[in-house]
Design a protein around this motif. Structure first.
Motif, PDB file in Angstrom:
ATOM      1  N   ALA A 128     -14.270  -7.606  67.777  1.00 49.50           N
ATOM      2  CA  ALA A 128     -14.658  -8.990  68.226  1.00 49.50           C
ATOM      3  C   ALA A 128     -15.975  -9.056  68.690  1.00 49.50           C
ATOM      4  O   ALA A 128     -16.597 -10.111  68.233  1.00 49.50           O
ATOM      5  CB  ALA A 128     -13.626  -9.397  69.178  1.00 49.50           C
ATOM      6  N   LEU A 129     -16.802  -7.990  69.044  1.00 50.55           N
ATOM      7  CA  LEU A 129     -17.866  -8.013  69.430  1.00 50.55           C
ATOM      8  C   LEU A 129     -18.788  -7.849  68.058  1.00 50.55           C
ATOM      9  O   LEU A 129     -19.846  -8.872  68.122  1.00 50.55           O
ATOM     10  CB  LEU A 129     -18.238  -6.921  70.400  1.00 50.55           C
ATOM     11  N   ARG A 130     -18.452  -7.120  67.381  1.00 49.63           N
ATOM     12  CA  ARG A 130     -19.397  -7.203  65.948  1.00 49.63           C
ATOM     13  C   ARG A 130     -19.383  -8.449  65.302  1.00 49.63           C
ATOM     14  O   ARG A 130     -20.192  -9.109  64.813  1.00 49.63           O
ATOM     15  CB  ARG A 130     -18.796  -6.071  65.111  1.00 49.63           C
ATOM     16  N   THR A 131     -17.910  -9.284  65.301  1.00 52.05           N
ATOM     17  CA  THR A 131     -17.854 -10.646  64.609  1.00 52.05           C
ATOM     18  C   THR A 131     -18.839 -11.310  65.289  1.00 52.05           C
ATOM     19  O   THR A 131     -19.471 -12.287  64.775  1.00 52.05           O
ATOM     20  CB  THR A 131     -16.398 -10.965  64.771  1.00 52.05           C
ATOM     21  N   ALA A 132     -18.737 -11.285  66.790  1.00 56.52           N
ATOM     22  CA  ALA A 132     -19.695 -12.423  67.451  1.00 56.52           C
ATOM     23  C   ALA A 132     -21.261 -12.185  67.106  1.00 56.52           C
ATOM     24  O   ALA A 132     -21.903 -13.176  67.076  1.00 56.52           O
ATOM     25  CB  ALA A 132     -19.568 -12.277  69.123  1.00 56.52           C
ATOM     26  N   TRP A 133     -21.422 -10.761  66.935  1.00 53.75           N
ATOM     27  CA  TRP A 133     -22.989 -10.598  66.522  1.00 53.75           C
ATOM     28  C   TRP A 133     -23.076 -10.807  64.948  1.00 53.75           C
ATOM     29  O   TRP A 133     -24.347 -10.381  64.522  1.00 53.75           O
ATOM     30  CB  TRP A 133     -23.216  -9.268  67.117  1.00 53.75           C
ATOM     31  N   ARG A 190      -9.325 -14.784  76.534  1.00 55.10           N
ATOM     32  CA  ARG A 190      -9.354 -13.785  75.511  1.00 55.10           C
ATOM     33  C   ARG A 190     -10.812 -13.533  75.051  1.00 55.10           C
ATOM     34  O   ARG A 190     -11.821 -14.190  75.212  1.00 55.10           O
ATOM     35  CB  ARG A 190      -8.565 -14.503  74.256  1.00 55.10           C
ATOM     36  N   TRP A 191     -11.026 -12.177  74.540  1.00 52.72           N
ATOM     37  CA  TRP A 191     -12.236 -11.616  74.370  1.00 52.72           C
ATOM     38  C   TRP A 191     -12.931 -12.300  73.162  1.00 52.72           C
ATOM     39  O   TRP A 191     -14.313 -12.218  73.399  1.00 52.72           O
ATOM     40  CB  TRP A 191     -12.083 -10.059  74.369  1.00 52.72           C
ATOM     41  N   ARG A 214     -10.843  -0.527  69.850  1.00 53.82           N
ATOM     42  CA  ARG A 214     -11.001  -0.976  68.155  1.00 53.82           C
ATOM     43  C   ARG A 214     -11.001  -2.413  68.027  1.00 53.82           C
ATOM     44  O   ARG A 214     -12.050  -2.911  67.513  1.00 53.82           O
ATOM     45  CB  ARG A 214     -10.255  -0.171  67.165  1.00 53.82           C
ATOM     46  N   ALA A 215     -10.256  -3.015  68.559  1.00 54.47           N
ATOM     47  CA  ALA A 215     -10.311  -4.385  68.533  1.00 54.47           C
ATOM     48  C   ALA A 215     -11.290  -5.064  69.191  1.00 54.47           C
ATOM     49  O   ALA A 215     -11.930  -6.198  68.939  1.00 54.47           O
ATOM     50  CB  ALA A 215      -8.879  -4.980  68.917  1.00 54.47           C
ATOM     51  N   ALA A 217      -7.919   3.671  70.269  1.00 52.43           N
ATOM     52  CA  ALA A 217      -6.479   2.922  71.005  1.00 52.43           C
ATOM     53  C   ALA A 217      -6.289   2.760  72.535  1.00 52.43           C
ATOM     54  O   ALA A 217      -5.903   2.104  72.950  1.00 52.43           O
ATOM     55  CB  ALA A 217      -5.317   4.263  70.746  1.00 52.43           C
ATOM     56  N   GLN A 218      -7.581   3.399  73.191  1.00 53.79           N
ATOM     57  CA  GLN A 218      -7.690   3.161  74.473  1.00 53.79           C
ATOM     58  C   GLN A 218      -8.054   1.608  74.994  1.00 53.79           C
ATOM     59  O   GLN A 218      -8.758   1.105  74.178  1.00 53.79           O
ATOM     60  CB  GLN A 218      -8.836   4.091  75.212  1.00 53.79           C
ATOM     61  N   TYR A 219      -7.366   1.085  75.779  1.00 53.21           N
ATOM     62  CA  TYR A 219      -7.596  -0.459  76.405  1.00 53.21           C
ATOM     63  C   TYR A 219      -8.836  -0.440  76.952  1.00 53.21           C
ATOM     64  O   TYR A 219      -9.420   0.231  77.944  1.00 53.21           O
ATOM     65  CB  TYR A 219      -6.285  -0.821  77.146  1.00 53.21           C
ATOM     66  N   VAL A 220      -9.320  -1.804  76.693  1.00 59.61           N
ATOM     67  CA  VAL A 220     -10.747  -2.047  77.650  1.00 59.61           C
ATOM     68  C   VAL A 220     -10.290  -3.176  78.416  1.00 59.61           C
ATOM     69  O   VAL A 220      -9.665  -4.092  77.927  1.00 59.61           O
ATOM     70  CB  VAL A 220     -11.757  -2.459  76.606  1.00 59.61           C
ATOM     71  N   SER A 221     -10.473  -3.269  79.755  1.00 64.33           N
ATOM     72  CA  SER A 221     -10.438  -4.283  80.630  1.00 64.33           C
ATOM     73  C   SER A 221     -11.634  -4.910  80.986  1.00 64.33           C
ATOM     74  O   SER A 221     -12.592  -4.010  80.974  1.00 64.33           O
ATOM     75  CB  SER A 221      -9.525  -3.889  81.758  1.00 64.33           C
TER      76      SER A 221
END
Length: 335
Positions: free
Chosen positions: A244-249, A298-299, A239-240, A200-204
């Motif tokens: 998105a990173l897994r999707t890109a890879w 957007r990430w 988590r999001a 749940a923690q945000y990533v900037s």
């Protein structure tokens, strides 16, 4: 322009030097271990012959500071504090004594200065400074103390002819080896890129093209001074972010990790869980108000571009992103 980058041999400095050099600027890097053209020795603490590089320069971008990618022991935390405060003091003294001082001093800071929070984003005007949050490890407040002391040292410097900007930077994402994107990608490709402690923690974050564009934007804008957030406008939960990173890879699954698993992994990697568990929900209020346009707001799109560059083994030397936005205008920081 002549641009001086103290501490410019780390990941963020490498990104910045590469882009600025490609744009035709003269770049001088101050480093403890000069190893090539355009690199000048300094100790990061005291004025010396290196101050000649500052005198007559147009812009100083100070990135110096011990890497945060370490165990947060008392000795390492003290080294982080001293390396940032003392190097900033030395740069301020050099600028203040220069016969021809630079017109702007961009000083690296960190988005970690803001509080751990999930409820609302932190911008420069309404953001909550950290250090007093409940239910977080006590030592997290020391990271905030470091950030505040870092910025305070720049504020106190006697540089009346030089505009000062504090770069409250989020994690700079580039495909270079050894940076944060490299580490997160390695975890994802091993199937370990799931949410940590619930996610749940945000990533900037900020794409490397946008980081260098923002640096030049701030160097050019005489009306901007003080703290400025360098972060993409769309921070997202961990988590999001990892999905998105897994999707890109093209990795379909990422194993989740509990808090104790994160502690064990950080111990093995000689890092600290604050880098994973603190919620950094930071937005670039002042940049957006000043008219800065992000090439990668957007990430998912940023991750796709970074993975494509990493797959191709390309280092971006053209200064132009795939969207056509100019990119010639963090990671580890060198002490």
């Amino acid at each position: 322009m002549r641009i001086v980058i103290p501490g410019g041999t780390g990941q963020v400095g490498t990104v910045l030097k590469r882009a600025l050099t490609a744009a035709g600027h003269e770049v001088v890097v101050l480093t403890r271990r000069p190893a090539g053209p355009g690199e000048v020795h300094w100790d990061g603490r005291t004025p010396g012959p290196w101050t000649e590089a500052v005198d007559g320069s147009d812009v100083v971008v100070n990135l110096a500071g011990r890497s945060v990618n370490c165990r947060y022991t008392p000795a390492n935390l003290r080294a982080m504090m001293d390396s940032r405060v003392l190097s900033t003091r030395a740069v301020g003294e050099a600028i203040g004594a220069a016969a021809h001082p630079p017109r702007v001093w961009l000083q690296m800071s960190t988005a970690t200065v803001y509080a751990h929070r999930l409820d609302a984003p932190n911008d420069e005007a309404t953001g909550v400074i950290g250090g007093t949050e409940a239910a977080v490890p006590d030592y997290w407040s020391y990271s905030v103390d470091i950030a505040r002391a870092w910025e305070r040292e720049q504020e106190r410097a006697g540089t009346s002819h030089t505009r000062k900007v504090a770069l409250r930077s989020a994690m700079v994402m580039s495909p270079d080896r050894g940076g944060v994107f490299d580490v997160l990608s390695w975890m994802s490709r091993l199937g370990l890129g799931g949410p940590v402690a619930g996610g749940a923690q945000y990533v900037s974050w900020i794409h490397d093209h946008d980081f260098v564009r923002a640096v030049e934007f701030l160097a050019d804008r005489d009306d901007l001074a003080g703290p400025v957030n360098l972060a993409a406008p769309d921070p997202l939960p961990h988590r999001a972010f990892m999905r998105a990173l897994r999707t890109a890879w093209r990795v379909p699954v990422g194993l989740p990790a509990t808090r104790w698993m994160a502690e064990a992994g950080a111990f093995v990697l000689r890092s600290d869980t604050e880098l994973l568990l603190k919620s950094r929900r930071v937005v670039p209020g002042r940049l957006l108000e000043a008219g800065f346009t992000f090439a990668y707001p957007r990430w998912p799109e940023a991750a796709h571009d970074l993975v494509g560059r990493r797959r191709g083994g390309r280092r971006d030397t053209s200064g132009t992103s795939r969207t056509g936005h100019r990119a010639d205008r963090q990671g580890a920081l060198e002490p």
